[in-house]
Design a protein around this motif. Structure first.
Motif, PDB file in Angstrom:
ATOM      1  N   ALA A  47       0.834  -1.204   0.000  1.00 31.96           N
ATOM      2  CA  ALA A  47       0.000   0.000   0.000  1.00 31.96           C
ATOM      3  C   ALA A  47       0.869   1.255   0.000  1.00 31.96           C
ATOM      4  CB  ALA A  47      -0.928  -0.001   1.214  1.00 31.96           C
ATOM      5  N   PRO A  48       0.468   2.299  -0.741  1.00 26.78           N
ATOM      6  CA  PRO A  48       1.300   3.496  -0.858  1.00 26.78           C
ATOM      7  C   PRO A  48       1.516   4.241   0.450  1.00 26.78           C
ATOM      8  CG  PRO A  48      -0.826   3.811  -1.951  1.00 26.78           C
ATOM      9  CD  PRO A  48      -0.716   2.364  -1.611  1.00 26.78           C
ATOM     10  N   ASP A  49       0.650   4.033   1.435  1.00 24.41           N
ATOM     11  CA  ASP A  49       0.845   4.719   2.715  1.00 24.41           C
ATOM     12  C   ASP A  49       1.721   3.912   3.676  1.00 24.41           C
ATOM     13  OD1 ASP A  49      -1.069   2.720   3.064  1.00 24.41           O
ATOM     14  OD2 ASP A  49      -2.240   3.866   4.524  1.00 24.41           O
ATOM     15  N   HIS A  50       2.270   2.788   3.216  1.00 22.36           N
ATOM     16  CA  HIS A  50       3.169   1.979   4.038  1.00 22.36           C
ATOM     17  C   HIS A  50       4.618   2.270   3.653  1.00 22.36           C
ATOM     18  CE1 HIS A  50       0.338  -1.362   5.747  1.00 22.36           C
ATOM     19  NE2 HIS A  50       0.230  -0.201   6.355  1.00 22.36           N
ATOM     20  N   GLU A  51       5.062   3.482   3.981  1.00 21.53           N
ATOM     21  CA  GLU A  51       6.380   3.918   3.556  1.00 21.53           C
ATOM     22  C   GLU A  51       7.498   3.027   4.080  1.00 21.53           C
ATOM     23  OE1 GLU A  51       4.142   5.923   4.908  1.00 21.53           O
ATOM     24  OE2 GLU A  51       3.770   7.606   3.548  1.00 21.53           O
ATOM     25  N   LYS A  52       7.353   2.519   5.302  1.00 25.85           N
ATOM     26  CA  LYS A  52       8.434   1.705   5.883  1.00 25.85           C
ATOM     27  C   LYS A  52       8.630   0.412   5.098  1.00 25.85           C
ATOM     28  CE  LYS A  52      10.190  -0.180  10.217  1.00 25.85           C
ATOM     29  NZ  LYS A  52       9.940  -0.357  11.683  1.00 25.85           N
ATOM     30  N   ILE A  53       7.533  -0.248   4.751  1.00 20.07           N
ATOM     31  CA  ILE A  53       7.653  -1.495   3.987  1.00 20.07           C
ATOM     32  C   ILE A  53       8.143  -1.195   2.575  1.00 20.07           C
ATOM     33  CG2 ILE A  53       6.429  -3.547   3.154  1.00 20.07           C
ATOM     34  CD1 ILE A  53       4.442  -3.174   5.425  1.00 20.07           C
ATOM     35  N   ALA A 165      -7.912  12.683   1.584  1.00 22.14           N
ATOM     36  CA  ALA A 165      -7.098  13.188   0.482  1.00 22.14           C
ATOM     37  C   ALA A 165      -5.747  13.709   0.966  1.00 22.14           C
ATOM     38  CB  ALA A 165      -7.864  14.291  -0.252  1.00 22.14           C
ATOM     39  N   ALA A 166      -5.722  14.379   2.102  1.00 25.35           N
ATOM     40  CA  ALA A 166      -4.465  14.955   2.587  1.00 25.35           C
ATOM     41  C   ALA A 166      -3.437  13.870   2.878  1.00 25.35           C
ATOM     42  CB  ALA A 166      -4.727  15.787   3.842  1.00 25.35           C
ATOM     43  N   GLU A 167      -3.891  12.744   3.421  1.00 27.98           N
ATOM     44  CA  GLU A 167      -2.962  11.647   3.723  1.00 27.98           C
ATOM     45  C   GLU A 167      -2.480  10.966   2.446  1.00 27.98           C
ATOM     46  OE1 GLU A 167      -5.207   9.275   6.847  1.00 27.98           O
ATOM     47  OE2 GLU A 167      -6.551  10.896   6.276  1.00 27.98           O
ATOM     48  N   LEU A 168      -3.378  10.781   1.486  1.00 29.60           N
ATOM     49  CA  LEU A 168      -3.007  10.105   0.243  1.00 29.60           C
ATOM     50  C   LEU A 168      -2.081  10.965  -0.615  1.00 29.60           C
ATOM     51  CD1 LEU A 168      -6.484   8.585  -0.735  1.00 29.60           C
ATOM     52  CD2 LEU A 168      -4.526   7.389   0.279  1.00 29.60           C
ATOM     53  N   ARG A 169      -2.203  12.266  -0.512  1.00 28.55           N
ATOM     54  CA  ARG A 169      -1.403  13.157  -1.342  1.00 28.55           C
ATOM     55  C   ARG A 169       0.088  13.024  -1.041  1.00 28.55           C
ATOM     56  NH1 ARG A 169      -2.501  16.931  -4.843  1.00 28.55           N
ATOM     57  NH2 ARG A 169      -1.056  18.654  -5.194  1.00 28.55           N
ATOM     58  N   ARG A 170       0.422  12.557   0.151  1.00 29.49           N
ATOM     59  CA  ARG A 170       1.835  12.397   0.534  1.00 29.49           C
ATOM     60  C   ARG A 170       2.456  11.130  -0.047  1.00 29.49           C
ATOM     61  NH1 ARG A 170      -0.372  14.020   5.693  1.00 29.49           N
ATOM     62  NH2 ARG A 170      -0.319  11.862   6.397  1.00 29.49           N
ATOM     63  N   THR A 171       1.644  10.291  -0.684  1.00 27.89           N
ATOM     64  CA  THR A 171       2.130   9.010  -1.214  1.00 27.89           C
ATOM     65  C   THR A 171       2.514   9.154  -2.689  1.00 27.89           C
ATOM     66  OG1 THR A 171       0.015   8.157  -2.051  1.00 27.89           O
ATOM     67  CG2 THR A 171       0.437   7.920   0.326  1.00 27.89           C
ATOM     68  N   GLY A 427       3.223  19.398  -7.395  1.00 22.82           N
ATOM     69  CA  GLY A 427       3.353  19.848  -6.021  1.00 22.82           C
ATOM     70  C   GLY A 427       3.361  18.708  -5.023  1.00 22.82           C
ATOM     71  N   ARG A 428       3.776  17.523  -5.491  1.00 23.57           N
ATOM     72  CA  ARG A 428       3.839  16.352  -4.624  1.00 23.57           C
ATOM     73  C   ARG A 428       5.259  15.806  -4.627  1.00 23.57           C
ATOM     74  NH1 ARG A 428      -0.422  12.308  -6.944  1.00 23.57           N
ATOM     75  NH2 ARG A 428       0.284  11.100  -5.137  1.00 23.57           N
ATOM     76  N   GLU A 429       5.448  14.718  -3.901  1.00 22.49           N
ATOM     77  CA  GLU A 429       6.721  14.003  -3.977  1.00 22.49           C
ATOM     78  C   GLU A 429       6.693  13.146  -5.246  1.00 22.49           C
ATOM     79  OE1 GLU A 429       9.249  14.522  -1.889  1.00 22.49           O
ATOM     80  OE2 GLU A 429       8.027  16.022  -0.841  1.00 22.49           O
ATOM     81  N   VAL A 430       7.428  12.048  -5.254  1.00 16.16           N
ATOM     82  CA  VAL A 430       7.430  11.151  -6.413  1.00 16.16           C
ATOM     83  C   VAL A 430       6.013  10.665  -6.710  1.00 16.16           C
ATOM     84  CG1 VAL A 430       8.201   8.895  -7.232  1.00 16.16           C
ATOM     85  CG2 VAL A 430       9.801  10.400  -6.055  1.00 16.16           C
ATOM     86  N   VAL A 431       5.614  10.701  -7.969  1.00 14.17           N
ATOM     87  CA  VAL A 431       4.316  10.197  -8.406  1.00 14.17           C
ATOM     88  C   VAL A 431       4.548   9.184  -9.519  1.00 14.17           C
ATOM     89  CG1 VAL A 431       2.112  10.778  -9.503  1.00 14.17           C
ATOM     90  CG2 VAL A 431       3.090  12.298  -7.771  1.00 14.17           C
ATOM     91  N   LYS A 432       3.981   7.999  -9.368  1.00 16.48           N
ATOM     92  CA  LYS A 432       4.237   6.922 -10.330  1.00 16.48           C
ATOM     93  C   LYS A 432       3.619   7.207 -11.703  1.00 16.48           C
ATOM     94  CE  LYS A 432       4.397   2.996  -7.138  1.00 16.48           C
ATOM     95  NZ  LYS A 432       3.574   1.849  -6.680  1.00 16.48           N
ATOM     96  N   LEU A 433       4.342   6.785 -12.730  1.00 19.02           N
ATOM     97  CA  LEU A 433       3.790   6.782 -14.083  1.00 19.02           C
ATOM     98  C   LEU A 433       2.850   5.586 -14.190  1.00 19.02           C
ATOM     99  CD1 LEU A 433       7.067   7.508 -16.085  1.00 19.02           C
ATOM    100  CD2 LEU A 433       5.257   9.130 -15.485  1.00 19.02           C
ATOM    101  N   PRO A 434       1.616   5.783 -14.684  1.00 14.95           N
ATOM    102  CA  PRO A 434       0.602   4.734 -14.546  1.00 14.95           C
ATOM    103  C   PRO A 434       0.381   3.835 -15.744  1.00 14.95           C
ATOM    104  CG  PRO A 434      -0.458   6.791 -15.108  1.00 14.95           C
ATOM    105  CD  PRO A 434       1.039   7.058 -15.108  1.00 14.95           C
ATOM    106  N   ASP A 435       1.103   4.025 -16.875  1.00 16.36           N
ATOM    107  CA  ASP A 435       0.754   3.253 -18.062  1.00 16.36           C
ATOM    108  C   ASP A 435       2.006   2.870 -18.839  1.00 16.36           C
ATOM    109  OD1 ASP A 435       1.205   5.416 -20.290  1.00 16.36           O
ATOM    110  OD2 ASP A 435       0.029   6.412 -18.739  1.00 16.36           O
TER     111      ASP A 435
END
Length: 448
Positions: A47-53, A165-171, A427-435
């Protein structure tokens, strides 16, 4: 010089490569992957919010950057445009297949194929930017969702449905998934298990995270918990299950906080049908179960309908056959002996397996280490026989001559730079390319 191909760049593939180069100074390993990106489920399943893993990628990176290890992405072994299993065997002294378990188990109930019914893996692939993912408006118009299963993946998807949304935006979640989840109106999330709390497969750490979600109540029915004999007296349970019981007991006894969202943990219920409303999922029919005294459950003939416009099944995975490789359809694995592939019951020289395709979808990420260790030991014991056969000094020119254009490490680094640039532009950190198109275009930017 021993030349080995490892097919799959997830944890099992990387641990296999690491074991080989650490134990044999003459081995060179090519780690092949169908995708242009490495790390397997660490990139596309955690999961994207599991930064440690997710930070485990740094450890896997160290392996793939070893001077005798080479990453070759975009190589679909046994598939369209890629080398066959037989051809790969001609290019290397040994091949180790670490291809995981890519298929989801199905429920096998009426209505399972209705619009709005998905596997949890399809949902995870969407918010993890897997290039094969479909974007079909998972949460559009959804007020109530049912997650079938009580393992860590089920907890993950329930948590992501309740995230703000605020929490997900950091992922590193792709922008389209972020926008969809930020606009979501999901307020009810039911997580359903057919057995009791003492048999749930989630870990306590994952479970506790549900109780930390802002503006979200976790609701547990003490009457359902009490159907489990081990709930009343958990003293005989392993410590992990006892801790789960303690967490659930605390939620069952706590008053509601009045959050905008509710996650309801349900036990002793099994889905028997998905019911349609206006041509798509509108409800799940659940049958009450009771313990059968032998670790399983039996149906009672009493039913309950739960409204849901989204159903995500998380009931396990299965390996899928790789063309040219033997496969046991009953276990969803490749037959093997200590990691050596078996063809018609006999060891196939130079072919090996590790990870889920070897042992089935069991364990956690760390379980892949001893699994890979066993396979590496078998392969290295076979070296005197393996090196008798002549193979090319370098497979890449051969692959290119046959129409395969591998994405090498420089191409992956170019993808990383493109994802960092995309994040900065949003305006975010790294954002994955989706395709696929954007990944391939970025990878080409890494070619000197």
């Amino acid at each position: 010089m021993l030349r080995v191909a490892v097919v799959g760049s997830g944890p099992s593939g990387c641990y296999t490569a690491q074991g080989l180069v650490q134990q044999d100074s003459s081995v060179r390993v090519d780690v092949l992957d169908r995708l242009p990106c490495p790390y397997g489920l660490v990139r596309y399943g955690v999961a994207p919010d599991h930064e440690k893993i997710k930070s485990l990628q740094n450890n896997l990176r160290t392996i793939l950057e070893h001077e005798r290890v080479r990453f070759l992405g975009g190589v679909h072994v046994g598939g369209s445009g890629g080398p066959s299993v037989g051809r790969l065997r001609e290019l290397y002294h040994a091949v180790v297949y670490c291809v995981g378990a890519a298929a989801d188990r199905r429920l096998g109930i009426p209505g399972e194929d209705l619009p709005g019914s998905w596997s949890a893996t399809e949902f995870v692939s969407w918010y993890s930017a897997h290039p094969d993912a479909v974007d079909d408006g998972f949460v559009h118009g959804v007020r109530s969702a049912v997650v079938i299963g009580v393992g860590n993946v089920a907890v993950d998807v329930a948590r992501m449905l309740a995230r703000g949304a605020a929490e997900l935006r950091r992922t590193d979640m792709p922008e389209s998934a972020l926008a969809a989840l930020a606009a979501s109106r999901v307020t009810e999330i039911h997580m359903v298990g057919r057995r009791g709390p003492s048999q749930a497969r989630f870990t306590t750490k994952e479970l506790r995270e549900l109780g930390l979600l802002p503006d979200t109540d976790v609701v547990v029915d003490p009457r359902e918990l009490a159907l489990d004999p081990a709930y009343t007296d958990p003293s005989a349970l392993p410590s992990a299950q006892r801790r789960n019981i303690e967490v659930l007991r605390g939620w069952a006894e706590a008053p509601a906080r009045g959050g905008a969202r509710r996650i309801r943990l349900r036990f002793f219920l099994r889905p028997v049908e998905l019911l349609a409303v206006d041509g798509r999922v509108g409800a799940v029919r659940l049958e009450r179960t009771v313990p059968d005294g032998h670790g399983g459950v039996t149906g009672t003939g009493r039913y309950e309908d739960v409204a849901a416009q989204l159903v995500l099944r998380s009931v396990g995975y299965r390996g899928v056959p790789l063309d040219g490789l033997p496969f046991d359809a009953g276990t969803g694995t490749v037959p093997h002996r200590a990691g050596r592939v078996l063809r018609d019951g006999a060891v196939a020289p130079g072919e090996y397996v590790a990870g889920w395709i070897k042992r089935g979808p069991t364990g956690v990420i760390g379980t892949n280490r001893p699994c890979a260790k066993e396979t590496v030991a078998s392969l290295l014991a076979d070296v005197p026989v393996l090196v008798r056969r002549q193979v090319p000094d370098d497979s890449v020119p051969v692959l290119r001559a046959e129409g395969v254009e591998p994405v090498e490490w420089s191409g992956w680094q170019a993808i990383e730079r493109a994802e960092a640039a995309l994040g900065a532009s949003l305006g975010r950190e790294v954002v994955k390319l989706p395709d696929w198109e954007s990944l391939r275009a970025a990878a080409r930017g890494g070619v000197a």
